[in-house]
Design an enzyme around this catalytic site. Structure first.
Site, PDB file in Angstrom:
ATOM      1  N   HIS A 222       0.816  -1.208   0.000  1.00 53.29           N
ATOM      2  CA  HIS A 222       0.000   0.000   0.000  1.00 53.29           C
ATOM      3  C   HIS A 222       0.858   1.270   0.000  1.00 53.29           C
ATOM      4  O   HIS A 222       0.344   2.383   0.097  1.00 53.29           O
ATOM      5  CB  HIS A 222      -0.913  -0.030   1.237  1.00 53.29           C
ATOM      6  CG  HIS A 222      -2.049   0.920   1.206  1.00 53.29           C
ATOM      7  ND1 HIS A 222      -2.218   1.915   2.145  1.00 53.29           N
ATOM      8  CD2 HIS A 222      -3.094   1.052   0.350  1.00 53.29           C
ATOM      9  CE1 HIS A 222      -3.310   2.604   1.886  1.00 53.29           C
ATOM     10  NE2 HIS A 222      -3.867   2.106   0.803  1.00 53.29           N
ATOM     11  N   LYS A 224       3.287   4.391  -1.181  1.00 52.06           N
ATOM     12  CA  LYS A 224       3.404   5.300  -2.330  1.00 52.06           C
ATOM     13  C   LYS A 224       4.694   6.087  -2.148  1.00 52.06           C
ATOM     14  O   LYS A 224       4.781   6.958  -1.267  1.00 52.06           O
ATOM     15  CB  LYS A 224       2.217   6.278  -2.412  1.00 52.06           C
ATOM     16  CG  LYS A 224       0.871   5.603  -2.652  1.00 52.06           C
ATOM     17  CD  LYS A 224       0.119   5.431  -1.385  1.00 52.06           C
ATOM     18  CE  LYS A 224      -1.248   4.817  -1.644  1.00 52.06           C
ATOM     19  NZ  LYS A 224      -1.887   4.351  -0.401  1.00 52.06           N
ATOM     20  N   ASP A 229      16.738  10.866  -8.461  1.00 46.11           N
ATOM     21  CA  ASP A 229      18.171  11.184  -8.395  1.00 46.11           C
ATOM     22  C   ASP A 229      18.729  11.104  -6.981  1.00 46.11           C
ATOM     23  O   ASP A 229      19.792  11.683  -6.692  1.00 46.11           O
ATOM     24  CB  ASP A 229      18.450  12.571  -8.987  1.00 46.11           C
ATOM     25  CG  ASP A 229      18.261  12.614 -10.494  1.00 46.11           C
ATOM     26  OD1 ASP A 229      18.207  11.539 -11.109  1.00 46.11           O
ATOM     27  OD2 ASP A 229      18.162  13.726 -11.045  1.00 46.11           O
ATOM     28  N   HIS A 398      -9.267  11.307   1.842  1.00 47.01           N
ATOM     29  CA  HIS A 398      -8.390  10.137   1.799  1.00 47.01           C
ATOM     30  C   HIS A 398      -7.097  10.369   2.581  1.00 47.01           C
ATOM     31  O   HIS A 398      -6.214   9.515   2.608  1.00 47.01           O
ATOM     32  CB  HIS A 398      -8.074   9.804   0.331  1.00 47.01           C
ATOM     33  CG  HIS A 398      -7.433   8.477   0.121  1.00 47.01           C
ATOM     34  ND1 HIS A 398      -6.113   8.336  -0.277  1.00 47.01           N
ATOM     35  CD2 HIS A 398      -7.915   7.212   0.231  1.00 47.01           C
ATOM     36  CE1 HIS A 398      -5.820   7.062  -0.416  1.00 47.01           C
ATOM     37  NE2 HIS A 398      -6.890   6.351  -0.103  1.00 47.01           N
ATOM     38  N   LYS A 400      -4.241  10.654   5.379  1.00 47.59           N
ATOM     39  CA  LYS A 400      -3.853   9.882   6.553  1.00 47.59           C
ATOM     40  C   LYS A 400      -2.942  10.790   7.386  1.00 47.59           C
ATOM     41  O   LYS A 400      -1.727  10.823   7.193  1.00 47.59           O
ATOM     42  CB  LYS A 400      -3.115   8.614   6.174  1.00 47.59           C
ATOM     43  CG  LYS A 400      -3.910   7.670   5.244  1.00 47.59           C
ATOM     44  CD  LYS A 400      -3.534   7.884   3.803  1.00 47.59           C
ATOM     45  CE  LYS A 400      -4.007   6.800   2.860  1.00 47.59           C
ATOM     46  NZ  LYS A 400      -5.386   6.445   2.916  1.00 47.59           N
ATOM     47  N   ASP A 405      -0.495  18.794  19.220  1.00 51.10           N
ATOM     48  CA  ASP A 405       0.000  19.980  19.924  1.00 51.10           C
ATOM     49  C   ASP A 405       0.864  20.902  19.065  1.00 51.10           C
ATOM     50  O   ASP A 405       1.747  21.597  19.591  1.00 51.10           O
ATOM     51  CB  ASP A 405       0.802  19.562  21.163  1.00 51.10           C
ATOM     52  CG  ASP A 405      -0.070  18.891  22.220  1.00 51.10           C
ATOM     53  OD1 ASP A 405      -1.309  18.955  22.102  1.00 51.10           O
ATOM     54  OD2 ASP A 405       0.489  18.288  23.154  1.00 51.10           O
TER      55      ASP A 405
END
Length: 480
Positions: A222, A224, A229, A398, A400, A405
């Site tokens: 899952h 990404k 470079d 979507h 996450k 604080d």
């Protein structure tokens, strides 16, 4: 009649044996055990076949075998940082962050997540801005481009990205493209062939040995990641497809969070990619210093933390809990799915009952119905503890994200659900920087212009049918 009774008796005994087998195999996880036994009870025999497909454990001995960490001196650096923390000699450029040294230690000791403090970070919450930046970086690449995505579509954005990679491959730039075989199941074989013919290397993660029969279907990559470079890296929630640009009528505007990173943390992104690539490909990446050419670019502290079914610990979940328990003022969370286990639910409940301002934002539009109703079941418990719950209405949320604080935050691929913590391969950036944390708070507050508040009285008025769906979804939530 006697034959029928014998068959029924045999099936009952056989089902009991299978149930005992599941109890033995899942003995460390009572909630998953009960969920699977319930499946086996209502779907005799066939339920066990589902368990073999969706409940299998993976061995951490055979998945990621490249000894990158030793070659890079990662182990040596980890031991050095651990000793500094234990001896009180650990230097943090921002003294206000010393209170989180136990969080540094947690990830360092259990995940080899080296703490770096020289990073510059750009935050993207809009797909068009993120992909415009990515395509610009790809155009400027001179040595190598490494990409890993869970979902890759063959739509307008997917073709646009593929064309950019084909162009760079023909120019002699090393291009490696890793996709999850299940998540990207609609990816055009023709497009893959075109990239390979141009000189790019393209691989699928956990493809089936037999077409249409994949016993690793439950364990998906899952993550990404993009590394260009060795200097710039991307991590976050956006996959590759037109819906992530807000062009899907079903979801509408797509609200996500993604990071572009420059600095030493890019080396840790690179190591994660190489480990995943070498698992999937027969053409391993050998260690080369040019893959680790990152230079200091800022002052943001960061750790790159991975987790998956190969891990001994649910490391990202542990990081979330540690962050929540450190909160003195507030915890802001954005997640498309909210299916915590008891430990995380307790951490949020205790924080809220202790006077910490706990705010959770979830989407109004479900992309997985069972997960959606399970989310509402757990959300109800936090409402009772005094947490504030927002329902995002502008499109599909979507992101996450968790920020505490205005000092620390986490952005990455892991949702707040059992699948992300135990079943999928995930990666998150844990950020230690007040400026970045405040920027994420600002984004959260901007999103509040497009939410409705789910109050406890409103939640308690839901219909019997909705309550029933929530109850069923919650029962099987440990295996969703």
């Amino acid at each position: 009649m006697e034959i029928t009774q014998l068959v029924i008796t045999f099936l009952l005994v056989f089902n009991i044996v299978l149930s005992l087998t599941i109890i033995f195999l899942e003995r460390k996880n009572a909630t998953a055990t009960w969920a699977w036994i319930m499946v086996l009870t209502f779907i005799p025999i066939f339920g066990f076949i589902l368990y073999l497909i969706f409940g299998r454990k993976l061995s951490n001995k055979t998945i990621f075998t490249w000894d990158t960490k030793s070659k890079l001196g990662v182990k040596k650096a980890v031991q050095h940082q651990l000793r500094e923390i234990e001896n009180g000699d650990f230097f943090i450029s921002d003294p206000r962050l010393y209170q989180y040294k136990d969080l540094f230690y947690l990830h360092l000791r259990n995940n080899d997540a080296i703490f770096t403090q020289d990073n510059a970070v750009n935050i993207f919450t809009d797909g068009n801005r993120k992909f415009n930046s990515l395509l610009e970086d790809i155009e400027q690449a001179t040595d190598h481009i490494h990409l890993l995505y869970y979902i890759v579509r063959s739509d307008r954005l997917g073709v646009r990205l593929a064309e950019a990679l084909i162009k760079k491959a023909k120019e002699g730039v090393e291009v490696r493209f890793l996709y999850d075989d299940l998540g990207s199941r609609t990816l055009s074989r023709k497009l893959i062939r075109r990239m390979r013919q141009a000189g790019a290397e393209v691989e699928g993660f956990f493809p089936p040995l037999i077409p249409k029969v994949n016993l690793k279907i439950n364990h998906r990559n899952h993550r990404k990641l993009v590394i260009i470079d060795g200097k710039a890296g991307y991590i976050g929630g956006f996959n590759i497809g037109d819906e992530y640009l807000g062009e899907d009528k079903r979801f509408g505007y797509w609200r996500d969070t993604h990071l572009r990173i420059e600095g030493s943390a890019v080396k840790n992104l690179q190591t994660r990619f190489i480990l995943d690539w070498n698992q999937a490909s027969r053409h391993d990446i050998e260690y080369d210093e040019r893959y680790y050419d990152a230079v200091p670019m800022g002052n943001a502290g960061m750790q790159i933390v991975s987790c998956g079914p190969d891990s001994d610990w649910e490391q990202i979940k542990h990081g979330y809990i540690k962050m929540i328990m450190s909160a003195k003022e507030y915890v802001y969370i954005q997640t498309p799915y909210f299916i915590p286990d008891e430990s995380l639910l307790d951490a949020l409940r205790i924080a809220s009952l202790s006077g910490v301002d706990v705010r959770i934002m979830i989407p109004n539009k479900p992309d997985h119905p069972f997960v959606y109703w399970a989310t509402y079941s757990y959300i109800g418990e936090l409402l009772k503890a005094g947490a504030t719950v927002y329902i995002y209405q502008k499109g599909f949320l979507h992101a996450k994200m968790i920020v505490v604080d205005s000092k620390i935050a986490s952005i990455g691929t892991a949702n707040i659900d059992v699948r992300s913590f135990r079943l999928n391969f995930e990666v998150n950036a844990f950020l230690y920087n007040e400026t970045l944390a405040e920027m994420l708070v600002d984004e959260f507050e901007k999103d509040m212009e497009y939410v409705t508040t789910l109050t406890l009285p409103l939640y308690q008025k839901r219909s019997l049918w909705i309550r029933t769906k929530e109850s069923i979804a919650r029962l099987i939530s440990p295996i969703l």
